[in-house]
Design an enzyme around this catalytic site. Structure first.
Site, PDB file in Angstrom:
ATOM      1  N   ASN A  10      -3.186  -4.924  12.664  1.00  0.00           N
ATOM      2  CA  ASN A  10      -2.131  -5.912  12.910  1.00  0.00           C
ATOM      3  C   ASN A  10      -1.009  -5.637  11.911  1.00  0.00           C
ATOM      4  OD1 ASN A  10      -0.491  -8.105  13.260  1.00  0.00           O
ATOM      5  ND2 ASN A  10      -2.010  -9.634  12.609  1.00  0.00           N
ATOM      6  N   TRP A  11       0.087  -5.085  12.418  1.00  0.00           N
ATOM      7  CA  TRP A  11       1.166  -4.665  11.510  1.00  0.00           C
ATOM      8  C   TRP A  11       2.071  -5.830  11.112  1.00  0.00           C
ATOM      9  CZ3 TRP A  11       2.852   0.571  14.304  1.00  0.00           C
ATOM     10  CH2 TRP A  11       1.777   1.467  14.228  1.00  0.00           C
ATOM     11  N   LYS A  12       1.822  -7.002  11.698  1.00  0.00           N
ATOM     12  CA  LYS A  12       2.583  -8.213  11.356  1.00  0.00           C
ATOM     13  C   LYS A  12       4.091  -7.917  11.332  1.00  0.00           C
ATOM     14  CE  LYS A  12      -1.453 -10.109   9.093  1.00  0.00           C
ATOM     15  NZ  LYS A  12      -2.007 -10.979   8.079  1.00  0.00           N
ATOM     16  N   HIS A  96      -3.461 -16.073  16.397  1.00  0.00           N
ATOM     17  CA  HIS A  96      -3.572 -15.595  15.014  1.00  0.00           C
ATOM     18  C   HIS A  96      -3.301 -16.760  14.061  1.00  0.00           C
ATOM     19  CE1 HIS A  96      -2.756 -13.613  11.234  1.00  0.00           C
ATOM     20  NE2 HIS A  96      -3.506 -12.629  11.696  1.00  0.00           N
ATOM     21  N   GLU A  98      -1.627 -17.091  11.522  1.00  0.00           N
ATOM     22  CA  GLU A  98      -0.221 -17.316  11.134  1.00  0.00           C
ATOM     23  C   GLU A  98       0.546 -18.033  12.250  1.00  0.00           C
ATOM     24  OE1 GLU A  98       0.243 -13.255   9.917  1.00  0.00           O
ATOM     25  OE2 GLU A  98      -1.173 -13.709   8.306  1.00  0.00           O
ATOM     26  N   GLU A 167     -11.230 -14.693  11.861  1.00  0.00           N
ATOM     27  CA  GLU A 167     -10.445 -14.446  10.658  1.00  0.00           C
ATOM     28  C   GLU A 167     -10.390 -15.729   9.828  1.00  0.00           C
ATOM     29  OE1 GLU A 167      -7.522 -10.961  11.108  1.00  0.00           O
ATOM     30  OE2 GLU A 167      -6.547 -12.700  11.983  1.00  0.00           O
ATOM     31  N   GLY A 173      -4.930 -11.847   3.676  1.00  0.00           N
ATOM     32  CA  GLY A 173      -3.877 -11.467   2.737  1.00  0.00           C
ATOM     33  C   GLY A 173      -4.115 -11.957   1.314  1.00  0.00           C
ATOM     34  N   SER A 213      -8.653  -9.406   4.660  1.00  0.00           N
ATOM     35  CA  SER A 213      -8.776  -8.509   3.502  1.00  0.00           C
ATOM     36  C   SER A 213      -9.802  -7.396   3.703  1.00  0.00           C
ATOM     37  CB  SER A 213      -9.081  -9.310   2.229  1.00  0.00           C
ATOM     38  OG  SER A 213      -8.023 -10.221   1.964  1.00  0.00           O
ATOM     39  N   GLY A 234      -5.051  -6.234   8.469  1.00  0.00           N
ATOM     40  CA  GLY A 234      -3.635  -6.474   8.238  1.00  0.00           C
ATOM     41  C   GLY A 234      -3.081  -5.450   7.267  1.00  0.00           C
TER      42      GLY A 234
HETATM   43  P1  13P Z   1      -5.196  -8.816   5.818  1.00  0.00           P
HETATM   44  O1  13P Z   1      -6.076  -7.656   6.195  1.00  0.00           O
HETATM   45  O2  13P Z   1      -3.889  -8.393   5.218  1.00  0.00           O
HETATM   46  O3  13P Z   1      -5.938  -9.830   4.993  1.00  0.00           O
HETATM   47  O4  13P Z   1      -4.797  -9.564   7.184  1.00  0.00           O
HETATM   48  C1  13P Z   1      -5.785  -9.898   8.083  1.00  0.00           C
HETATM   49  C2  13P Z   1      -5.164 -10.334   9.340  1.00  0.00           C
HETATM   50  O5  13P Z   1      -4.555 -11.380   9.420  1.00  0.00           O
HETATM   51  C3  13P Z   1      -5.240  -9.428  10.490  1.00  0.00           C
HETATM   52  O6  13P Z   1      -4.805 -10.046  11.646  1.00  0.00           O
END
Ligand code: 13P
Length: 252
Positions: A10-12, A96, A98, A167, A173, A213, A234
């Site tokens: 997930n490149w956000k 997600h 977020e 998640e 993160g 993470s 992420g």
């Molecule tokens: P991180 O791997 O940066 O913790 O993010 C996880 C995530 O939200 C993947 O969708």
């Protein structure tokens, strides 16, 4: 019934068109012709077409990070799954953390999104997970049960188009990862809920990915759990040096 290990990046809201294109080429080269694992990347909407072109000829799956829950209309700033399909997208991430916690999206919205995405003939990756407060209050399973209800709209013929990603919000993160035991416990519950909603075959076949993470150093241990079928990554998906070893940790 065995489930093919599945690693998703997930490149956000990261990268430029040039960097996204180059990372797509790196992921495609790393995955090669491998059919024993599935790999997907989820760039921003703007980078989808660049990434699609750079994945061409590979079996890396192109995903989108979100969609709106309607086919078309006066919804300024939104993107329909039909538009995503037109751009070559195969799977849409829905729910997600977020989207839920930064943008205030509701469970009712997730239901609409799952419905329209499946109707658009795209796959769904439904993300679920509890906040730290919810975990500490002993509400993790109740939260999972509420969020997984979005799967009630899935028809029997659509079951093979569903992936679940667990998640825990407190692990995203933050550098804090669920222990393999915590992940396994939550994944087993997700699978049980899939069984309740969609039946035993669905529970046996729908992949449940872990996110929060995930790094090269913890991927193998998380993936060794019986109900952890893959990872949704992420931060560590933004460079092939970090993402490559996570892909390699996925063993059938
Ligand atoms: P991180 O791997 O940066 O913790 O993010 C996880 C995530 O939200 C993947 O969708």
């Amino acid at each position: 019934m065995s489930r093919v290990p599945y690693i998703a990046g997930n490149w956000k809201m990261h990268l430029t068109k040039r960097k996204a294109s180059s990372l797509a080429r790196d992921v495609a080269a790393h995955q090669g012709e491998n059919a024993t694992r599935k790999v997907a990347v989820f760039p921003t909407f703007l980078h989808l077409d660049y990434v699609r072109r750079n994945l061409k000829g590979s079996n890396v799956i192109l995903g989108a990070q979100n969609c709106y829950g309607k086919k078309e209309g006066a919804f300024t700033g939104e993107i329909s799954p039909y538009m995503l399909r037109d751009m070559g997208v195969k799977v849409v991430m829905i729910g997600h953390s977020e989207r839920r916690h930064v943008f205030g999206e509701t469970d009712a919205m997730m239901v609409e999104k799952v419905k329209i995405t499946l109707r658009a003939k795209l796959d769904v990756m439904l993300c679920v997970g509890e906040t730290l407060d919810e975990r500490e209050a002993g509400k993790t399973f109740a939260v999972l049960a509420r969020q997984m209800r979005a799967l009630k709209v899935v028809k029997p013929t659509q079951i093979d188009r569903i992936t679940v990603a667990y998640e825990p919000v407190w692990a995203i993160g933050t550098g804090k990862t669920a222990t393999p035991e915590m992940a396994q416990e939550a994944h087993a519950e997700c699978r049980r809920l899939v069984g309740d909603i969609l039946g035993a075959d669905a529970a046996a076949t729908i992949p449940v990915l872990y996110g929060g993470s995930v790094k090269a150093g913890n991927a193998a241990e998380l993936l060794s759990q019986p109900d952890v079928d893959g990872a949704l990554v992420g931060g560590a998906s933004l460079s092939i040096n970090d993402f490559g070893p996570i892909i390699d940790a996925a063993k059938a």
